[in-house]
Scaffold this motif. Structure first.
Motif, mmCIF file in Angstrom:
data_model
loop_
_atom_site.group_PDB
_atom_site.id
_atom_site.type_symbol
_atom_site.label_atom_id
_atom_site.label_comp_id
_atom_site.label_asym_id
_atom_site.label_seq_id
_atom_site.Cartn_x
_atom_site.Cartn_y
_atom_site.Cartn_z
ATOM 1 N N ALA A 24 0.830 -1.204 0.000
ATOM 2 C CA ALA A 24 0.000 0.000 0.000
ATOM 3 C C ALA A 24 0.868 1.259 0.000
ATOM 4 O O ALA A 24 0.612 2.194 -0.762
ATOM 5 C CB ALA A 24 -0.937 -0.018 1.201
ATOM 6 N N ILE A 84 -4.489 3.725 8.149
ATOM 7 C CA ILE A 84 -5.185 2.591 7.540
ATOM 8 C C ILE A 84 -4.613 1.313 8.124
ATOM 9 O O ILE A 84 -3.421 1.019 7.978
ATOM 10 C CB ILE A 84 -5.046 2.608 6.007
ATOM 11 N N TRP A 103 -8.836 -1.810 6.247
ATOM 12 C CA TRP A 103 -8.955 -2.519 4.984
ATOM 13 C C TRP A 103 -8.865 -4.009 5.271
ATOM 14 O O TRP A 103 -7.825 -4.501 5.713
ATOM 15 C CB TRP A 103 -7.858 -2.097 4.018
ATOM 16 N N LEU A 105 -8.148 -7.336 4.128
ATOM 17 C CA LEU A 105 -7.406 -7.960 3.029
ATOM 18 C C LEU A 105 -6.750 -9.235 3.534
ATOM 19 O O LEU A 105 -6.311 -9.293 4.681
ATOM 20 C CB LEU A 105 -6.308 -7.018 2.514
ATOM 21 N N ALA A 122 -5.996 -5.617 -5.312
ATOM 22 C CA ALA A 122 -7.031 -5.024 -4.456
ATOM 23 C C ALA A 122 -6.482 -3.788 -3.740
ATOM 24 O O ALA A 122 -7.175 -2.774 -3.611
ATOM 25 C CB ALA A 122 -7.538 -6.049 -3.448
ATOM 26 N N ILE A 123 -5.237 -3.871 -3.298
ATOM 27 C CA ILE A 123 -4.608 -2.729 -2.628
ATOM 28 C C ILE A 123 -4.457 -1.570 -3.605
ATOM 29 O O ILE A 123 -4.760 -0.422 -3.267
ATOM 30 C CB ILE A 123 -3.251 -3.137 -2.007
ATOM 31 N N GLU A 125 -6.230 -0.843 -6.191
ATOM 32 C CA GLU A 125 -7.547 -0.254 -6.438
ATOM 33 C C GLU A 125 -7.965 0.656 -5.273
ATOM 34 O O GLU A 125 -8.447 1.757 -5.478
ATOM 35 C CB GLU A 125 -8.564 -1.384 -6.613
ATOM 36 N N ARG A 126 -7.742 0.210 -4.047
ATOM 37 C CA ARG A 126 -8.102 1.011 -2.877
ATOM 38 C C ARG A 126 -7.250 2.272 -2.782
ATOM 39 O O ARG A 126 -7.737 3.314 -2.363
ATOM 40 C CB ARG A 126 -7.969 0.178 -1.607
ATOM 41 N N GLY A 129 -8.575 5.113 -4.915
ATOM 42 C CA GLY A 129 -9.672 5.793 -4.241
ATOM 43 C C GLY A 129 -9.209 6.650 -3.083
ATOM 44 O O GLY A 129 -9.713 7.745 -2.837
ATOM 45 N N LEU A 130 -8.207 6.160 -2.355
ATOM 46 C CA LEU A 130 -7.653 6.887 -1.215
ATOM 47 C C LEU A 130 -7.044 8.218 -1.659
ATOM 48 O O LEU A 130 -7.236 9.246 -1.000
ATOM 49 C CB LEU A 130 -6.599 6.027 -0.526
#
Length: 137
Positions: A24, A84, A103, A105, A122-123, A125-126, A129-130
């Motif tokens: 991340a 996070i 999150w 995960l 998935a990370i 994608e998040r 948004g973050l």
């Protein structure tokens, strides 16, 4: 004379700081550049970043081989605008005025690169948004 506005800061926390939080932090640093200050830490840091995580990130052009897991400190939390967590449970100290997100995960510990890829994606994608949320706050 211009006034310098402080950059927003984000702290990613997982238990070992060897997988999810490292991915991340690397994605946020890669995608946001200098616009956001990025930290990562673990409540019980491992000795090294998970080799499958290093390999999975290299596949998308991000080199985290030189990163080392870091211990979570109260100072790191206090210095961050957004914290996070990724499965660190109650180990993360909570301070008023901070934004906390959790999150959910899968943990890549002990997994091969095939299992790490979907977690990595998935990370990423998040993190996209973050970035929008943090920079528009």
């Amino acid at each position: 004379m211009s006034t310098l506005t402080p950059r927003p800061s984000v702290l990613f926390v997982c238990v070992h700081n060897a997988g999810r939080s490292q991915m991340a932090a690397a994605f946020l640093t890669h995608l946001a550049g200098e616009r956001i200050e990025v930290r990562s830490a673990g409540s019980a840091p491992a000795e090294q970043v998970n080799p499958a995580v290093v390999e999975a990130m290299a596949e998308v052009g991000i080199d985290i081989a030189a990163q080392t897991p870091k211990i979570l400190t109260v100072e790191a939390v206090q210095a961050s605008d957004v914290v996070i967590t990724m499965g660190c449970g109650d180990a993360c100290p909570v301070f008023p005025g901070k934004s906390y997100l959790d999150w959910q995960l899968d943990d890549p510990a002990g997994q091969g690169v095939e299992a790490v890829r979907p977690i990595r994606d998935a990370i990423e994608e998040r993190v996209h948004g973050l970035i929008s949320a943090v920079l528009s706050a």
